[in-house]
Design a protein around this motif. Sequence first.
Motif, PDB file in Angstrom:
ATOM      1  N   ARG A 166      -8.263   6.983  -4.237  1.00 14.88           N
ATOM      2  CA  ARG A 166      -7.942   5.626  -4.692  1.00 14.88           C
ATOM      3  C   ARG A 166      -7.334   4.811  -3.553  1.00 14.88           C
ATOM      4  N   GLU A 167      -6.422   5.428  -2.797  1.00 12.53           N
ATOM      5  CA  GLU A 167      -5.795   4.722  -1.677  1.00 12.53           C
ATOM      6  C   GLU A 167      -6.821   4.406  -0.591  1.00 12.53           C
ATOM      7  N   ALA A 182      -4.110  10.450   2.419  1.00 12.23           N
ATOM      8  CA  ALA A 182      -4.468   9.349   1.509  1.00 12.23           C
ATOM      9  C   ALA A 182      -5.396   9.843   0.405  1.00 12.23           C
ATOM     10  N   ALA A 213       0.847  -1.191   0.000  1.00 17.84           N
ATOM     11  CA  ALA A 213       0.000   0.000   0.000  1.00 17.84           C
ATOM     12  C   ALA A 213       0.878   1.235   0.000  1.00 17.84           C
ATOM     13  N   THR A 214       0.265   2.361  -0.313  1.00 21.88           N
ATOM     14  CA  THR A 214       0.863   3.679  -0.109  1.00 21.88           C
ATOM     15  C   THR A 214      -0.193   4.571   0.531  1.00 21.88           C
ATOM     16  N   VAL A 215       0.252   5.651   1.126  1.00 19.63           N
ATOM     17  CA  VAL A 215      -0.650   6.680   1.655  1.00 19.63           C
ATOM     18  C   VAL A 215      -0.123   8.029   1.189  1.00 19.63           C
TER      19      VAL A 215
END
Length: 225
Positions: A78-79, A75, A50-52
Motif C-alpha cells: 500500500r505504501e 515499505a 507518508a509512512t514506510v
Amino acid sequence: MALLRQDLFNSPYVGVFCAVSDALVLLPPGIPADDHEAISEALGAPVIEATVGGSRVLGTLVAMNSQGLLVSNLATDRERNALTAVAEKHGLRFGVLEERANAAGNNLLVTNSGGICSPRISPAAREAAGAVLGVELQPQTLGEMENVGMLACVTAQGGVCHPEIPDEERQALGQRLGLEIMECTANFGMPLVGAGVVATATGAVCGRASTGIELGRLEEALKLF
C-alpha cells in the motif's frame, strides 16, 4: 531563503523524521498543519504525508533528490503504491532499495548531480538505486563511518558534515558533489548533522536546540542568504 528551528514529535532530530528534496518534502502523520505550512515555506517544496513500513522515521528510510524517490524495502504494498503515485505526480522516478542494508536515508547521501553510499550496499543494489536517483553512487565511508546519510546534509548550494570527518575526505566529497562542504554541528553540539538538519537549495530546518553559532554556520555553509 529561510532557516527554521522546528522540533518534530518533541525531538530535535528533524532529519530522522523528514525526507527532503527540492521537489518534495515527506513528513509522517501526526505533525500539526501549521508546522506543515512552516516547513513547506522554509524548504520551498510541497509537503506530503507518508509512512514506510508503518514507521515515522522517513529520514532514515527514504533517499530523495529532484529526480527520484528511493525507499526501504520495508515499505508495504500500500505504501509503495501511494509513494509511486506521489512520485509520478511530481515527476520523479520511484524505486525500492532491495537490500539487507535497507535504510536508504541512512546509507545514501545524494544531490541532483552525484552521491555516495555505504559500502554495505551491493553493486547491483547500488546500480539500481543510482538509476532511480539519476546519479552515479560511489561506495564510501566518512571518518570510517558507514551511515553516510546521517553524517552530512547537502544541497545544490552547499553542505555540512560531521566535524570529525577528516579534511581530505570532506574536500574529496565536496569535489565529487561540486560543492563546498563545511564541518558543523546542530542541536547544541550534535555531530550527526544529517539527523539534525534537512535542507533544500532555498531553505533549511533544524532542531530548536541549535545555538546561534550553529545557525550562523548552517546559513553560511548552505548559502541561505
